[in-house]
Design a protein around this motif. Structure first.
Motif, PDB file in Angstrom:
ATOM      1  N   TYR A   9     -92.764 -22.556  37.043  1.00  0.00           N
ATOM      2  CA  TYR A   9     -93.310 -22.597  35.798  1.00  0.00           C
ATOM      3  C   TYR A   9     -93.781 -20.840  35.827  1.00  0.00           C
ATOM      4  O   TYR A   9     -93.526 -20.202  34.693  1.00  0.00           O
ATOM      5  N   GLN A  10     -93.866 -20.207  36.907  1.00  0.00           N
ATOM      6  CA  GLN A  10     -94.235 -18.600  36.862  1.00  0.00           C
ATOM      7  C   GLN A  10     -92.916 -17.938  36.663  1.00  0.00           C
ATOM      8  O   GLN A  10     -93.041 -17.016  35.766  1.00  0.00           O
ATOM      9  N   GLU A  11     -91.909 -18.357  37.124  1.00  0.00           N
ATOM     10  CA  GLU A  11     -90.552 -17.952  36.641  1.00  0.00           C
ATOM     11  C   GLU A  11     -90.490 -17.858  35.028  1.00  0.00           C
ATOM     12  O   GLU A  11     -89.797 -16.909  34.423  1.00  0.00           O
ATOM     13  N   HIS A  12     -90.768 -18.831  34.345  1.00  0.00           N
ATOM     14  CA  HIS A  12     -90.614 -19.110  33.159  1.00  0.00           C
ATOM     15  C   HIS A  12     -91.481 -18.153  32.366  1.00  0.00           C
ATOM     16  O   HIS A  12     -91.303 -17.607  31.233  1.00  0.00           O
ATOM     17  N   PRO A  16     -90.238 -13.180  28.324  1.00  0.00           N
ATOM     18  CA  PRO A  16     -90.916 -12.857  27.220  1.00  0.00           C
ATOM     19  C   PRO A  16     -90.584 -13.951  26.056  1.00  0.00           C
ATOM     20  O   PRO A  16     -91.521 -14.107  24.957  1.00  0.00           O
ATOM     21  N   ASN A  17     -89.598 -14.809  26.111  1.00  0.00           N
ATOM     22  CA  ASN A  17     -89.101 -15.618  25.295  1.00  0.00           C
ATOM     23  C   ASN A  17     -90.263 -16.955  25.185  1.00  0.00           C
ATOM     24  O   ASN A  17     -90.055 -17.825  24.606  1.00  0.00           O
ATOM     25  N   THR A  18     -90.977 -17.126  26.321  1.00  0.00           N
ATOM     26  CA  THR A  18     -91.800 -18.377  26.597  1.00  0.00           C
ATOM     27  C   THR A  18     -92.990 -18.197  25.762  1.00  0.00           C
ATOM     28  O   THR A  18     -93.680 -17.225  26.288  1.00  0.00           O
ATOM     29  N   LEU A  19     -93.427 -19.137  25.072  1.00  0.00           N
ATOM     30  CA  LEU A  19     -94.423 -18.947  24.263  1.00  0.00           C
ATOM     31  C   LEU A  19     -95.735 -19.711  24.888  1.00  0.00           C
ATOM     32  O   LEU A  19     -96.799 -19.584  24.602  1.00  0.00           O
ATOM     33  N   LEU A  41     -93.717 -31.216  32.904  1.00  0.00           N
ATOM     34  CA  LEU A  41     -93.938 -29.717  32.603  1.00  0.00           C
ATOM     35  C   LEU A  41     -93.273 -29.433  31.330  1.00  0.00           C
ATOM     36  O   LEU A  41     -91.939 -29.411  31.422  1.00  0.00           O
ATOM     37  N   LEU A  42     -93.969 -29.116  30.253  1.00  0.00           N
ATOM     38  CA  LEU A  42     -93.369 -28.954  29.070  1.00  0.00           C
ATOM     39  C   LEU A  42     -93.240 -27.207  28.815  1.00  0.00           C
ATOM     40  O   LEU A  42     -94.614 -26.596  28.829  1.00  0.00           O
ATOM     41  N   ILE A  43     -92.251 -26.534  28.667  1.00  0.00           N
ATOM     42  CA  ILE A  43     -92.164 -25.388  28.365  1.00  0.00           C
ATOM     43  C   ILE A  43     -91.736 -25.024  27.063  1.00  0.00           C
ATOM     44  O   ILE A  43     -90.624 -25.442  26.633  1.00  0.00           O
ATOM     45  N   ILE A  44     -92.302 -24.442  26.200  1.00  0.00           N
ATOM     46  CA  ILE A  44     -92.148 -23.940  24.702  1.00  0.00           C
ATOM     47  C   ILE A  44     -91.649 -22.799  24.525  1.00  0.00           C
ATOM     48  O   ILE A  44     -92.160 -21.707  24.962  1.00  0.00           O
ATOM     49  N   VAL A  45     -90.452 -22.557  23.965  1.00  0.00           N
ATOM     50  CA  VAL A  45     -89.611 -21.269  24.081  1.00  0.00           C
ATOM     51  C   VAL A  45     -89.448 -20.848  22.535  1.00  0.00           C
ATOM     52  O   VAL A  45     -89.189 -21.795  21.571  1.00  0.00           O
ATOM     53  N   ASP A  46     -89.234 -19.714  22.266  1.00  0.00           N
ATOM     54  CA  ASP A  46     -88.893 -19.212  20.899  1.00  0.00           C
ATOM     55  C   ASP A  46     -87.119 -19.305  20.822  1.00  0.00           C
ATOM     56  O   ASP A  46     -86.983 -20.019  19.424  1.00  0.00           O
ATOM     57  N   GLU A  47     -86.550 -19.045  21.660  1.00  0.00           N
ATOM     58  CA  GLU A  47     -85.139 -19.125  21.593  1.00  0.00           C
ATOM     59  C   GLU A  47     -84.524 -19.707  23.065  1.00  0.00           C
ATOM     60  O   GLU A  47     -85.434 -19.427  24.106  1.00  0.00           O
ATOM     61  N   TYR A  48     -83.472 -20.460  23.005  1.00  0.00           N
ATOM     62  CA  TYR A  48     -82.755 -20.963  23.933  1.00  0.00           C
ATOM     63  C   TYR A  48     -81.445 -21.574  23.678  1.00  0.00           C
ATOM     64  O   TYR A  48     -81.026 -21.824  22.443  1.00  0.00           O
ATOM     65  N   GLU A  49     -80.341 -21.517  24.520  1.00  0.00           N
ATOM     66  CA  GLU A  49     -78.990 -21.815  24.385  1.00  0.00           C
ATOM     67  C   GLU A  49     -79.036 -23.180  24.032  1.00  0.00           C
ATOM     68  O   GLU A  49     -78.214 -23.746  23.425  1.00  0.00           O
ATOM     69  N   GLN A  50     -80.062 -24.214  24.380  1.00  0.00           N
ATOM     70  CA  GLN A  50     -79.936 -25.619  24.010  1.00  0.00           C
ATOM     71  C   GLN A  50     -81.208 -25.610  23.273  1.00  0.00           C
ATOM     72  O   GLN A  50     -82.248 -25.332  23.602  1.00  0.00           O
ATOM     73  N   TRP A  89     -98.014 -34.975  24.970  1.00  0.00           N
ATOM     74  CA  TRP A  89     -98.066 -33.894  25.865  1.00  0.00           C
ATOM     75  C   TRP A  89     -98.899 -32.921  25.391  1.00  0.00           C
ATOM     76  O   TRP A  89     -99.590 -32.157  26.356  1.00  0.00           O
ATOM     77  N   ILE A  90     -98.628 -32.467  24.250  1.00  0.00           N
ATOM     78  CA  ILE A  90     -99.332 -31.075  23.908  1.00  0.00           C
ATOM     79  C   ILE A  90    -100.977 -31.720  23.771  1.00  0.00           C
ATOM     80  O   ILE A  90    -101.768 -30.859  24.037  1.00  0.00           O
ATOM     81  N   ILE A  91    -101.418 -32.650  23.325  1.00  0.00           N
ATOM     82  CA  ILE A  91    -103.031 -33.146  23.135  1.00  0.00           C
ATOM     83  C   ILE A  91    -103.478 -33.097  24.723  1.00  0.00           C
ATOM     84  O   ILE A  91    -104.622 -32.771  24.917  1.00  0.00           O
ATOM     85  N   LEU A  92    -102.627 -33.660  25.546  1.00  0.00           N
ATOM     86  CA  LEU A  92    -103.331 -34.010  26.698  1.00  0.00           C
ATOM     87  C   LEU A  92    -103.043 -32.935  27.764  1.00  0.00           C
ATOM     88  O   LEU A  92    -103.646 -33.059  28.857  1.00  0.00           O
ATOM     89  N   GLY A  93    -102.092 -32.356  27.382  1.00  0.00           N
ATOM     90  CA  GLY A  93    -101.506 -31.303  28.702  1.00  0.00           C
ATOM     91  C   GLY A  93    -102.645 -30.108  29.014  1.00  0.00           C
ATOM     92  O   GLY A  93    -103.341 -29.801  28.041  1.00  0.00           O
ATOM     93  N   LYS A  94    -102.399 -29.738  30.009  1.00  0.00           N
ATOM     94  CA  LYS A  94    -103.222 -28.538  30.600  1.00  0.00           C
ATOM     95  C   LYS A  94    -102.306 -27.505  30.647  1.00  0.00           C
ATOM     96  O   LYS A  94    -101.486 -27.188  31.007  1.00  0.00           O
ATOM     97  N   PRO A  95    -102.848 -26.325  29.657  1.00  0.00           N
ATOM     98  CA  PRO A  95    -102.169 -25.263  29.766  1.00  0.00           C
ATOM     99  C   PRO A  95    -102.131 -24.244  30.704  1.00  0.00           C
ATOM    100  O   PRO A  95    -103.289 -24.166  31.331  1.00  0.00           O
ATOM    101  N   VAL A  96    -100.930 -24.001  31.259  1.00  0.00           N
ATOM    102  CA  VAL A  96    -100.963 -23.043  32.448  1.00  0.00           C
ATOM    103  C   VAL A  96    -100.549 -21.664  32.171  1.00  0.00           C
ATOM    104  O   VAL A  96    -100.451 -20.827  33.081  1.00  0.00           O
ATOM    105  N   PHE A  97     -99.921 -21.610  31.005  1.00  0.00           N
ATOM    106  CA  PHE A  97     -99.593 -20.372  30.363  1.00  0.00           C
ATOM    107  C   PHE A  97     -99.441 -20.528  29.012  1.00  0.00           C
ATOM    108  O   PHE A  97     -99.185 -21.172  28.359  1.00  0.00           O
ATOM    109  N   ASP A  98    -100.235 -19.343  28.216  1.00  0.00           N
ATOM    110  CA  ASP A  98    -100.314 -19.419  26.842  1.00  0.00           C
ATOM    111  C   ASP A  98    -100.166 -18.071  26.314  1.00  0.00           C
ATOM    112  O   ASP A  98    -101.152 -17.162  26.304  1.00  0.00           O
ATOM    113  N   ARG A  99     -98.997 -17.744  25.771  1.00  0.00           N
ATOM    114  CA  ARG A  99     -98.675 -16.450  25.083  1.00  0.00           C
ATOM    115  C   ARG A  99     -99.477 -15.960  23.743  1.00  0.00           C
ATOM    116  O   ARG A  99     -99.253 -16.943  22.947  1.00  0.00           O
ATOM    117  N   ASN A 100    -100.487 -15.256  23.709  1.00  0.00           N
ATOM    118  CA  ASN A 100    -101.121 -15.234  22.412  1.00  0.00           C
ATOM    119  C   ASN A 100    -101.926 -16.171  21.787  1.00  0.00           C
ATOM    120  O   ASN A 100    -101.624 -16.593  20.742  1.00  0.00           O
TER     121      ASN A 100
END
Length: 295
Positions: A9-12, A16-19, A41-50, A89-100
């Motif tokens: 997750y640190q790689e993601h 800068p695309n990772t929110l 592990l739920l990674i939310i992104v702004d843009e992605y090929e899929q 997942w959003i309600i119960l998940g622990k944020p390990v990265f949170d941009r802005n």
């Protein structure tokens, strides 16, 4: 487990695309929240090929699932119940990265459950409810009791979700534990149905009567999203006009069942419009005067 996943997750997080990134760990052995995995592990992104990318891992005998989801897809899931697990997942998940503070705002939005989004979700589940309930009645009347039994269970599930939404909460996968706390009327229906010693056909018969009363009492509130759209013009709507409306799209597949039910309950009137064919009329739909003035 989190330490083992940190390099992934640190790689993601460095992208800068990772929110935001959420970690959801299995708390109970039989919990459905993590889809049988030990960690999500739920990674939310702004843009992605899929739109939605999933990868499975096994680490030291434990399992993990990585989900990379585009922000617009996630929002659609939340608004339309497209993928119910994501809300938990959003309600119960622990944020390990949170941009802005994107994750913090998203969690706050789920706690607030804005009225306009609540109306849409009620309409979606109401549509599924009346369709399943109508099918249950039809199957019962033709003597297909086992299939009618399944449809009644489906109907009760949608009724439960509707009850939760009415109280201002997002329905979770474990919806009956929510309903038990907030709507005794709906929970009692469910309890009577699954615990009754009556013959299957008799249970279905009694449930059809009981559910008809409960659904009818909630129809105006549940269908508010559609009724508000129909109020935007004074003349009658053709089915095609309603179906093509941009705001109807999340429940367009259940639209026929919804309109049929609302006509049956005198919430919507049918207007017959003459066509070129002899004695052939187009059915159009308009709100009853009572709904127009009171809804």
């Amino acid at each position: 487990m989190e330490n083992s996943l940190r390099p992934i997750y640190q790689e993601h997080a460095s992208n800068p695309n990772t929110l935001g990134i959420l970690l959801i760990e299995k708390i109970q052995h039989d919990s459905p929240v993590t889809d049988e995995f030990d960690v999500i592990l739920l990674i939310i992104v702004d843009e992605y090929e899929q739109n939605w990318y999933v990868k499975h891992y096994e680490i030291e005998g434990k399992t993990a699932a990585l989900h990379i989801v585009r922000m617009d897809v996630l929002v659609e899931w939340i608004d339309t119940s497209g993928y119910r697990r994501a809300v938990e997942w959003i309600i119960l998940g622990k944020p390990v990265f949170d941009r802005n503070e994107y994750i913090a705002r998203l969690k706050e939005q789920l706690r607030d459950f804005p009225k306009e989004k609540r109306d849409l979700r009620k309409m979606i589940d109401f549509g599924k409810l009346v369709k399943s309930y109508s099918e249950a009645k039809a199957l019962y009347e033709t003597g297909e009791f086992n299939d009618a039994h399944s449809k009644i269970l489906n109907s009760l599930h949608y009724l439960a979700r509707l009850a939760v939404i009415e109280k201002g909460y997002y329905p979770e996968v474990t919806v009956w534990s929510q309903v038990k706390k907030i709507d005794s009327e709906v929970y009692k229906l469910y309890e009577v149905f699954i615990e009754s010693n009556e013959a299957v056909y008799k249970r279905i018969e009694l449930m059809i009567i009981g559910m008809d009363f409960v659904i009818h009492n909630r129809a105006m509130i549940s269908a508010k999203h559609l009724l508000d759209i129909m109020k935007t013009k004074e003349s009658a709507w053709s089915y095609a006009e309603i179906k093509s409306h941009v705001m109807i799209q999340p429940y367009r597949l259940d639209l026929s069942a919804i309109l049929s039910y609302l006509v049956e309950k005198n919430i919507i009137n049918v207007v017959l419009e003459q066509t070129k064919g002899h004695a052939v009329y187009q059915r159009k739909y308009i709100l009853t005067d009572e709904v127009t003035h009171n809804n």
